[in-house]
Design an enzyme around this catalytic site. Sequence first.
Site, PDB file in Angstrom:
ATOM      1  N   GLY A  37      -5.137   7.567   5.523  1.00 19.02           N
ATOM      2  CA  GLY A  37      -4.199   8.561   6.034  1.00 19.02           C
ATOM      3  C   GLY A  37      -3.078   8.885   5.074  1.00 19.02           C
ATOM      4  O   GLY A  37      -2.708  10.059   4.908  1.00 19.02           O
TER       5      GLY A  37
ATOM      6  N   LYS B 198       0.832  -1.196   0.000  1.00 18.39           N
ATOM      7  CA  LYS B 198       0.000   0.000   0.000  1.00 18.39           C
ATOM      8  C   LYS B 198       0.869   1.249   0.000  1.00 18.39           C
ATOM      9  O   LYS B 198       0.618   2.203  -0.746  1.00 18.39           O
ATOM     10  CB  LYS B 198      -0.903   0.029   1.236  1.00 18.39           C
ATOM     11  CG  LYS B 198      -1.776   1.276   1.322  1.00 18.39           C
ATOM     12  CD  LYS B 198      -2.270   1.561   2.719  1.00 18.39           C
ATOM     13  CE  LYS B 198      -1.189   2.149   3.589  1.00 18.39           C
ATOM     14  NZ  LYS B 198      -1.689   2.664   4.883  1.00 18.39           N
TER      15      LYS B 198
ATOM     16  N   ASP C 275       3.277  -0.651  11.874  1.00 14.75           N
ATOM     17  CA  ASP C 275       2.126  -1.424  11.401  1.00 14.75           C
ATOM     18  C   ASP C 275       2.252  -2.912  11.711  1.00 14.75           C
ATOM     19  O   ASP C 275       1.280  -3.657  11.578  1.00 14.75           O
ATOM     20  CB  ASP C 275       1.919  -1.218   9.896  1.00 14.75           C
ATOM     21  CG  ASP C 275       1.327   0.138   9.588  1.00 14.75           C
ATOM     22  OD1 ASP C 275       0.807   0.797  10.521  1.00 14.75           O
ATOM     23  OD2 ASP C 275       1.374   0.564   8.413  1.00 14.75           O
TER      24      ASP C 275
ATOM     25  N   ASP D 218      -7.746   2.029   0.109  1.00 14.16           N
ATOM     26  CA  ASP D 218      -6.820   3.155   0.227  1.00 14.16           C
ATOM     27  C   ASP D 218      -6.286   3.607  -1.122  1.00 14.16           C
ATOM     28  O   ASP D 218      -6.211   4.806  -1.408  1.00 14.16           O
ATOM     29  CB  ASP D 218      -5.651   2.782   1.141  1.00 14.16           C
ATOM     30  CG  ASP D 218      -5.952   3.092   2.599  1.00 14.16           C
ATOM     31  OD1 ASP D 218      -7.145   3.173   2.952  1.00 14.16           O
ATOM     32  OD2 ASP D 218      -5.000   3.247   3.384  1.00 14.16           O
TER      33      ASP D 218
ATOM     34  N   ARG E 248       2.550   6.007  -3.144  1.00 15.22           N
ATOM     35  CA  ARG E 248       3.628   6.897  -3.559  1.00 15.22           C
ATOM     36  C   ARG E 248       3.749   6.903  -5.078  1.00 15.22           C
ATOM     37  O   ARG E 248       3.836   7.957  -5.711  1.00 15.22           O
ATOM     38  CB  ARG E 248       4.947   6.465  -2.916  1.00 15.22           C
ATOM     39  CG  ARG E 248       5.066   6.827  -1.447  1.00 15.22           C
ATOM     40  CD  ARG E 248       6.178   6.034  -0.752  1.00 15.22           C
ATOM     41  NE  ARG E 248       6.446   6.505   0.610  1.00 15.22           N
ATOM     42  CZ  ARG E 248       5.700   6.225   1.661  1.00 15.22           C
ATOM     43  NH1 ARG E 248       4.614   5.464   1.519  1.00 15.22           N
ATOM     44  NH2 ARG E 248       6.015   6.697   2.861  1.00 15.22           N
TER      45      ARG E 248
ATOM     46  N   SER F 104       4.226  11.489  12.700  1.00 16.91           N
ATOM     47  CA  SER F 104       4.058  10.652  11.509  1.00 16.91           C
ATOM     48  C   SER F 104       5.121  10.982  10.480  1.00 16.91           C
ATOM     49  O   SER F 104       5.310  12.149  10.127  1.00 16.91           O
ATOM     50  CB  SER F 104       2.675  10.867  10.888  1.00 16.91           C
ATOM     51  OG  SER F 104       2.559  10.126   9.690  1.00 16.91           O
ATOM     52  N   SER F 105       5.782   9.940   9.969  1.00 15.42           N
ATOM     53  CA  SER F 105       6.743  10.141   8.885  1.00 15.42           C
ATOM     54  C   SER F 105       6.033  10.530   7.592  1.00 15.42           C
ATOM     55  O   SER F 105       6.663  11.045   6.666  1.00 15.42           O
ATOM     56  CB  SER F 105       7.552   8.863   8.659  1.00 15.42           C
ATOM     57  OG  SER F 105       6.725   7.809   8.182  1.00 15.42           O
ATOM     58  N   GLN F 106       4.724  10.308   7.526  1.00 10.84           N
ATOM     59  CA  GLN F 106       3.976  10.654   6.309  1.00 10.84           C
ATOM     60  C   GLN F 106       4.019  12.147   6.028  1.00 10.84           C
ATOM     61  O   GLN F 106       3.982  12.568   4.870  1.00 10.84           O
ATOM     62  CB  GLN F 106       2.535  10.177   6.420  1.00 10.84           C
ATOM     63  CG  GLN F 106       2.390   8.663   6.394  1.00 10.84           C
ATOM     64  CD  GLN F 106       0.960   8.203   6.623  1.00 10.84           C
ATOM     65  OE1 GLN F 106       0.046   9.011   6.731  1.00 10.84           O
ATOM     66  NE2 GLN F 106       0.763   6.902   6.704  1.00 10.84           N
TER      67      GLN F 106
ATOM     68  N   ASN G 262     -10.839   6.993   5.207  1.00  9.89           N
ATOM     69  CA  ASN G 262      -9.904   7.004   6.330  1.00  9.89           C
ATOM     70  C   ASN G 262      -8.500   6.643   5.858  1.00  9.89           C
ATOM     71  O   ASN G 262      -7.737   5.989   6.564  1.00  9.89           O
ATOM     72  CB  ASN G 262     -10.364   6.024   7.411  1.00  9.89           C
ATOM     73  CG  ASN G 262      -9.642   6.230   8.742  1.00  9.89           C
ATOM     74  OD1 ASN G 262      -9.057   7.277   8.982  1.00  9.89           O
ATOM     75  ND2 ASN G 262      -9.679   5.228   9.602  1.00  9.89           N
TER      76      ASN G 262
ATOM     77  N   ARG H 164      -7.990  12.505  12.846  1.00  8.74           N
ATOM     78  CA  ARG H 164      -6.560  12.210  12.739  1.00  8.74           C
ATOM     79  C   ARG H 164      -5.772  13.488  12.471  1.00  8.74           C
ATOM     80  O   ARG H 164      -6.059  14.234  11.531  1.00  8.74           O
ATOM     81  CB  ARG H 164      -6.311  11.161  11.643  1.00  8.74           C
ATOM     82  CG  ARG H 164      -7.041   9.860  11.927  1.00  8.74           C
ATOM     83  CD  ARG H 164      -6.837   8.832  10.838  1.00  8.74           C
ATOM     84  NE  ARG H 164      -5.456   8.360  10.776  1.00  8.74           N
ATOM     85  CZ  ARG H 164      -5.015   7.456   9.912  1.00  8.74           C
ATOM     86  NH1 ARG H 164      -5.865   6.938   9.022  1.00  8.74           N
ATOM     87  NH2 ARG H 164      -3.764   7.070   9.918  1.00  8.74           N
TER      88      ARG H 164
ATOM     89  N   LYS I 134      -9.350  -2.281   3.228  1.00  7.15           N
ATOM     90  CA  LYS I 134      -8.529  -1.065   3.186  1.00  7.15           C
ATOM     91  C   LYS I 134      -7.165  -1.334   2.572  1.00  7.15           C
ATOM     92  O   LYS I 134      -6.624  -0.502   1.846  1.00  7.15           O
ATOM     93  CB  LYS I 134      -8.381  -0.504   4.600  1.00  7.15           C
ATOM     94  CG  LYS I 134      -7.785   0.894   4.687  1.00  7.15           C
ATOM     95  CD  LYS I 134      -7.852   1.396   6.112  1.00  7.15           C
ATOM     96  CE  LYS I 134      -7.598   2.894   6.175  1.00  7.15           C
ATOM     97  NZ  LYS I 134      -6.245   3.279   5.774  1.00  7.15           N
TER      98      LYS I 134
ATOM     99  N   LYS J 112      -3.529   6.309  14.687  1.00  2.00           N
ATOM    100  CA  LYS J 112      -3.706   5.596  13.415  1.00  2.00           C
ATOM    101  C   LYS J 112      -5.195   5.549  13.076  1.00  2.00           C
ATOM    102  O   LYS J 112      -5.964   6.412  13.509  1.00  2.00           O
ATOM    103  CB  LYS J 112      -3.112   4.190  13.539  1.00  2.00           C
ATOM    104  CG  LYS J 112      -1.605   4.168  13.749  1.00  2.00           C
ATOM    105  CD  LYS J 112      -0.859   4.613  12.505  1.00  2.00           C
ATOM    106  CE  LYS J 112       0.638   4.436  12.651  1.00  2.00           C
ATOM    107  NZ  LYS J 112       1.370   4.785  11.408  1.00  2.00           N
ATOM    108  N   GLU J 113      -5.632   4.548  12.301  1.00  2.04           N
ATOM    109  CA  GLU J 113      -7.048   4.450  11.945  1.00  2.04           C
ATOM    110  C   GLU J 113      -7.943   4.429  13.179  1.00  2.04           C
ATOM    111  O   GLU J 113      -9.092   4.852  13.143  1.00  2.04           O
ATOM    112  CB  GLU J 113      -7.293   3.212  11.090  1.00  2.04           C
ATOM    113  CG  GLU J 113      -6.898   3.360   9.633  1.00  2.04           C
ATOM    114  CD  GLU J 113      -5.416   3.166   9.368  1.00  2.04           C
ATOM    115  OE1 GLU J 113      -5.050   2.941   8.208  1.00  2.04           O
ATOM    116  OE2 GLU J 113      -4.609   3.229  10.317  1.00  2.04           O
TER     117      GLU J 113
ATOM    118  N   HIS K  78      -8.425  -2.125   9.774  1.00  2.00           N
ATOM    119  CA  HIS K  78      -8.005  -3.336   9.069  1.00  2.00           C
ATOM    120  C   HIS K  78      -6.944  -4.116   9.819  1.00  2.00           C
ATOM    121  O   HIS K  78      -6.959  -5.343   9.853  1.00  2.00           O
ATOM    122  CB  HIS K  78      -7.514  -2.970   7.663  1.00  2.00           C
ATOM    123  CG  HIS K  78      -6.410  -1.949   7.649  1.00  2.00           C
ATOM    124  ND1 HIS K  78      -5.268  -2.089   6.904  1.00  2.00           N
ATOM    125  CD2 HIS K  78      -6.263  -0.754   8.294  1.00  2.00           C
ATOM    126  CE1 HIS K  78      -4.476  -1.038   7.070  1.00  2.00           C
ATOM    127  NE2 HIS K  78      -5.066  -0.217   7.924  1.00  2.00           N
ATOM    128  N   ARG K  79      -5.995  -3.426  10.435  1.00  2.00           N
ATOM    129  CA  ARG K  79      -4.895  -4.135  11.101  1.00  2.00           C
ATOM    130  C   ARG K  79      -5.356  -4.807  12.402  1.00  2.00           C
ATOM    131  O   ARG K  79      -4.831  -5.863  12.770  1.00  2.00           O
ATOM    132  CB  ARG K  79      -3.724  -3.188  11.358  1.00  2.00           C
ATOM    133  CG  ARG K  79      -3.207  -2.575  10.059  1.00  2.00           C
ATOM    134  CD  ARG K  79      -1.725  -2.425   9.994  1.00  2.00           C
ATOM    135  NE  ARG K  79      -1.337  -1.834   8.712  1.00  2.00           N
ATOM    136  CZ  ARG K  79      -1.199  -2.512   7.585  1.00  2.00           C
ATOM    137  NH1 ARG K  79      -1.374  -3.818   7.578  1.00  2.00           N
ATOM    138  NH2 ARG K  79      -0.865  -1.895   6.460  1.00  2.00           N
TER     139      ARG K  79
END
Length: 420
Positions: free
Chosen positions: A97, A26, A297, A53, A31, A170-172, A95, A125, A400, A324-325, A374-375
């Site tokens: 992210g 994902k 994750d 996603d 990316r 967040s590294s995002q 959702n 979030r 997701k 997170k979610e 989902h996780r």
Amino acid sequence: MTRTAKLTITPPGRPLSGRAMPPGSKSITNRALLLAGLAKGTSRLTGALKSDDTRYMAEALRAMGVAIDEPDDTTFVVTGSGRLLPPKAPLFLGNAGTATRFLTAAAALVDGTVIVDGDEHMRKRPIGPLVEAMRTLGIDVSAETGCPPVTVKGTGRFQADRIRIDGGLSSQYVSALLMMAAGGDRPVDIELVGEDIGALGYIDLTTAAMKAFGAKVEKTSPVTWRVEPTGYRAADFIVEPDASAATYLWAAEVLTGGAIDLGVPSDTFSQPDARAYDIIAKFPHLPAEIDGSQMQDAVPTLAVLAAFNETPVRFVGIANLRVKECDRIRALSTGLNRIVSGLAREEGDDLIVHSDPALAGQTLPAEIDSFADHRIAMSFALAGLKIDGITILDPDCVGKTFPAYWRTLAALGVTYQDKD
């Protein structure tokens, strides 16, 4: 389509063996989709993930003038003009992210207004650090609550050449800024501040993908990157399998004493969560303390696996899991304690799992609230491989990132009781 309310897992009672391919990554798919959308020309992304996603990302790019064809279940053919156009309506990203953070930054390259929004979960979030960092470049961006919706009035031009951002949450945020910067009008230095950075390895994924699409990005210090205003060029790109998804299969293998062939060696993954393989391989003698900061994750997988370990396990470096979610620390402690009271507890932002190998083989009816995450759903399915009576609520939320998850387990021999 009607969602399945619950799914009860029947322990297989035997080792799980066979071939089970995880879906495409994902993180890498999203990316690559964005970079291909920003590029001029036609890119072909193979091995890609088709899930909720990535569907949100693709639909948002289509709304901004990018042509995206899907000739098969693992391929996107993306044709861009080199610029994104203002969408006619707000971008709705559920959702997702990753897509939300990446597109918030990319919207600065649009000559016009972009509103980035999501569902009720996404609206809780945080996105404030990214918004503040964008403002330091003179970008007109606002998020009244510090969470989506976000309004960006882009011009494709920056008024400064340096961003300092705290990537601890967040590294995002950092990845979003890096990808945005290559589409600007001047070189930009992006510097991390603070002592911690969540999942630094994901920034390496970002810079590798940027380079594949023609960007020039250089790490000038351990905490600074310089991005040149090269824009992006179209490229053919292969997406590797998802390491986070692989953790469930690795854990299922050791829990049942099976032999599951993922079709790709663990040491060939470039994603940070792949480092969980070496920890999973130590089961039932997991370390007394596991630092999840650089494989966030994978923590839900490891936490459920730890329930069957020989000795207790403390998870540290996981504070980011609260945003997170869902609050994954709370979801994990809640779910584990639904199985057996006292099986887990929270201590600040640490999670302690009071392991009990005698859980295996017992009948312990428990409905596990997935919190639409989902996780959480996928990790607690692992408990159902060893304990009779584990029921996952809202099992369809796995769509997701791993839509075929339940079918994949079924192909290995797992069965389920009737769905409601």
